[in-house]
Enzyme design. Sequence first.
Site, PDB file in Angstrom:
ATOM      1  N   GLY A 101       0.823  -1.206   0.000  1.00  0.00           N
ATOM      2  CA  GLY A 101       0.000   0.000   0.000  1.00  0.00           C
ATOM      3  C   GLY A 101       0.851   1.247   0.000  1.00  0.00           C
ATOM      4  O   GLY A 101       2.084   1.189  -0.005  1.00  0.00           O
ATOM      5  N   GLY A 103       2.710   3.444   1.559  1.00  0.00           N
ATOM      6  CA  GLY A 103       3.331   3.533   2.871  1.00  0.00           C
ATOM      7  C   GLY A 103       3.945   4.873   3.184  1.00  0.00           C
ATOM      8  O   GLY A 103       4.206   5.188   4.347  1.00  0.00           O
ATOM      9  N   ARG A 104       4.169   5.686   2.162  1.00  0.00           N
ATOM     10  CA  ARG A 104       4.707   7.033   2.407  1.00  0.00           C
ATOM     11  C   ARG A 104       4.162   8.034   1.392  1.00  0.00           C
ATOM     12  O   ARG A 104       4.765   9.081   1.146  1.00  0.00           O
ATOM     13  CB  ARG A 104       6.235   7.024   2.361  1.00  0.00           C
ATOM     14  CG  ARG A 104       6.837   6.445   1.086  1.00  0.00           C
ATOM     15  CD  ARG A 104       8.342   6.546   1.114  1.00  0.00           C
ATOM     16  NE  ARG A 104       8.951   5.854  -0.011  1.00  0.00           N
ATOM     17  CZ  ARG A 104      10.208   6.028  -0.394  1.00  0.00           C
ATOM     18  NH1 ARG A 104      10.982   6.861   0.263  1.00  0.00           N
ATOM     19  NH2 ARG A 104      10.703   5.365  -1.416  1.00  0.00           N
ATOM     20  N   GLY A 136       7.553   6.395   6.651  1.00  0.00           N
ATOM     21  CA  GLY A 136       6.642   7.217   5.867  1.00  0.00           C
ATOM     22  C   GLY A 136       7.271   8.428   5.220  1.00  0.00           C
ATOM     23  O   GLY A 136       6.565   9.232   4.606  1.00  0.00           O
ATOM     24  N   ARG A 186       3.774  14.040  -7.303  1.00  0.00           N
ATOM     25  CA  ARG A 186       3.698  13.267  -8.543  1.00  0.00           C
ATOM     26  C   ARG A 186       2.331  13.455  -9.193  1.00  0.00           C
ATOM     27  O   ARG A 186       1.330  13.661  -8.501  1.00  0.00           O
ATOM     28  CB  ARG A 186       3.944  11.786  -8.258  1.00  0.00           C
ATOM     29  CG  ARG A 186       5.136  11.541  -7.347  1.00  0.00           C
ATOM     30  CD  ARG A 186       5.619  10.122  -7.372  1.00  0.00           C
ATOM     31  NE  ARG A 186       4.696   9.162  -6.780  1.00  0.00           N
ATOM     32  CZ  ARG A 186       4.998   7.881  -6.578  1.00  0.00           C
ATOM     33  NH1 ARG A 186       6.185   7.412  -6.952  1.00  0.00           N
ATOM     34  NH2 ARG A 186       4.147   7.050  -6.013  1.00  0.00           N
ATOM     35  N   ARG A 193      -1.906   0.205  -9.763  1.00  0.00           N
ATOM     36  CA  ARG A 193      -0.830  -0.705 -10.147  1.00  0.00           C
ATOM     37  C   ARG A 193      -1.376  -2.126 -10.310  1.00  0.00           C
ATOM     38  O   ARG A 193      -2.490  -2.431  -9.896  1.00  0.00           O
ATOM     39  CB  ARG A 193       0.251  -0.726  -9.053  1.00  0.00           C
ATOM     40  CG  ARG A 193       0.776   0.661  -8.692  1.00  0.00           C
ATOM     41  CD  ARG A 193       0.738   0.884  -7.176  1.00  0.00           C
ATOM     42  NE  ARG A 193       1.099   2.256  -6.824  1.00  0.00           N
ATOM     43  CZ  ARG A 193       2.345   2.686  -6.739  1.00  0.00           C
ATOM     44  NH1 ARG A 193       3.336   1.846  -6.953  1.00  0.00           N
ATOM     45  NH2 ARG A 193       2.598   3.935  -6.448  1.00  0.00           N
ATOM     46  N   ASP A 263       3.969  -4.355  -7.652  1.00  0.00           N
ATOM     47  CA  ASP A 263       3.393  -3.138  -7.086  1.00  0.00           C
ATOM     48  C   ASP A 263       4.026  -1.887  -7.673  1.00  0.00           C
ATOM     49  O   ASP A 263       3.610  -0.774  -7.345  1.00  0.00           O
ATOM     50  CB  ASP A 263       3.529  -3.129  -5.557  1.00  0.00           C
ATOM     51  CG  ASP A 263       4.968  -3.254  -5.094  1.00  0.00           C
ATOM     52  OD1 ASP A 263       5.592  -4.296  -5.384  1.00  0.00           O
ATOM     53  OD2 ASP A 263       5.477  -2.317  -4.450  1.00  0.00           O
ATOM     54  N   ASP A 273       7.291   4.971  -9.846  1.00  0.00           N
ATOM     55  CA  ASP A 273       8.137   4.631  -8.692  1.00  0.00           C
ATOM     56  C   ASP A 273       9.614   4.609  -9.047  1.00  0.00           C
ATOM     57  O   ASP A 273      10.255   3.551  -9.104  1.00  0.00           O
ATOM     58  CB  ASP A 273       7.715   3.298  -8.073  1.00  0.00           C
ATOM     59  CG  ASP A 273       6.433   3.438  -7.275  1.00  0.00           C
ATOM     60  OD1 ASP A 273       5.986   4.572  -7.062  1.00  0.00           O
ATOM     61  OD2 ASP A 273       5.873   2.409  -6.863  1.00  0.00           O
TER      62      ASP A 273
END
Length: 500
Positions: A101, A103-104, A136, A186, A193, A263, A273
């Site tokens: 998920g 996470g940050r 995070g 972003r 994903r 992911d 990412d």
Amino acid sequence: MSAVLPAPPALESPPLAWSNRFRRLGERFFTALNAQPLREPHWVAISEPCARALGLPDDWWCRDAWQALGVFSGGALWPGMRSLASVYSGHQFGAWAGQLGDGRALWLGEVDTPAGPQEIQIKGSGLTPYSRMGDGRAVLRSSIREFLCSEAMHHLGVPTTRALCVTGSPLPVRREEIETAAVVTRVAPSFIRFGHFEHFTHTADDVDALRQLADFVIDSHYPACRDAPQPYAALLEAVTRRTADLMAHWQAVGFCHGVMNTDNLSILGLTIDYGPYGFLDAFDPGHVCNHSDHQGRYAYARQPNVAFWNLHALAQALLPLLTDGDEALAALESYKSFFPQALESRMRSKLGLTGEHAGDRELIDGLLQRMAQDKADFSITFRRLAEFSTAAGADNHAVRDLFLDREAFDGWAAHYRERLLAVGSVDAARRLAMNQVNPKFVLRNHLAEVAIRQARGGDFSEVQRLLKVLQRPFDEQSEQSAYADFPPDWAQHIEVSCSS
């Protein structure tokens, strides 16, 4: 947890229209929460082209009433923004990792733009329910790297998420050493994903949610699939083709992602990412840009096969919506033909070859073999190849001198010359065409490293200077030629890992 923090203040904002379609899916798909704002934030860098694409005015970042610095450091929200962290699962380095998920990262909302709806997400905004053992946060180093490469890839024409800005803070963050915190903003049509689908099949075991997600993606991003006899199989085939096209882009420009986990693959076929990525310097098909990838799973030459493996994982996740496994395999089958065709087409353009001839693949492979044997620089070789002269007796020393085995290159060059002359290629026209597909400027690791080192000292000017160069990668920009030079010796010792 940040979920119990008081709501950040709502401010005046630019005249943006927020649609926020993902949020309407419901709380099975995310956790609504607020960011943990950066302490004493400051601007690091801004992408003016990305801001314009969102419909923001040139002074969006410095209007007092809008307090954009606070918004994009996690301390405030514009009216219409509704922050959340989405849940997904995935395979990491080929092994099932279970629930993951954001996470940050926090999704701030979706804004309508002339190019269609665009989601905005801040990365490094503090703990979420999906942070697991993480803090995070993102650090200045990784945020600058993602910001620069997102925009560089966009201007190279590679499908990608984009980056609006980076904000920094003196807040200390521990990675391999103590660094300072930052947030990168972003932008993408969607941040969904492969792992989102895996989550509802393998972790949550929720077919209704899986169908809801697939319907959302079809209706929002692949509407043509709705009219197919089997819409979910059509979705899988469409994603397969976009992913194949993305891999052709990566291989043709010499880009290594570094962490091709499920992911980290976009359902829209976007590069997403940016972590331990790298553009090839000396051409090495086995190059591994991620120093955390000890087995070389994500080496440059393996990326297309890894993408196909990940597509199989996506197909497995979609099986509850399909008639049978054969339907999934049929949807995936297009990758086997579409990827090599797309890559050969791009490589043919890089060599300035018009039309399709039977020996083109051997000609392309022959050059790559020579480059690999002699460790010729990937970007410089193709850029100099544009200057190749078909005149009788031309020595073509500019490109020839990149090869240690000059006789072997001469043998290849003779075949190349014959191919060009066979179709009446005109050197001047070919040169122009090749220079529009072979970049002079790419984000080599040492260029990013120089900008990062200066930024750590409080000087952010090199980040913006480098960004402007990367926004025109195919132009000569003779005054900026130093950015297109061979990497210095010290660049060989730069290590990037999953914390990058």
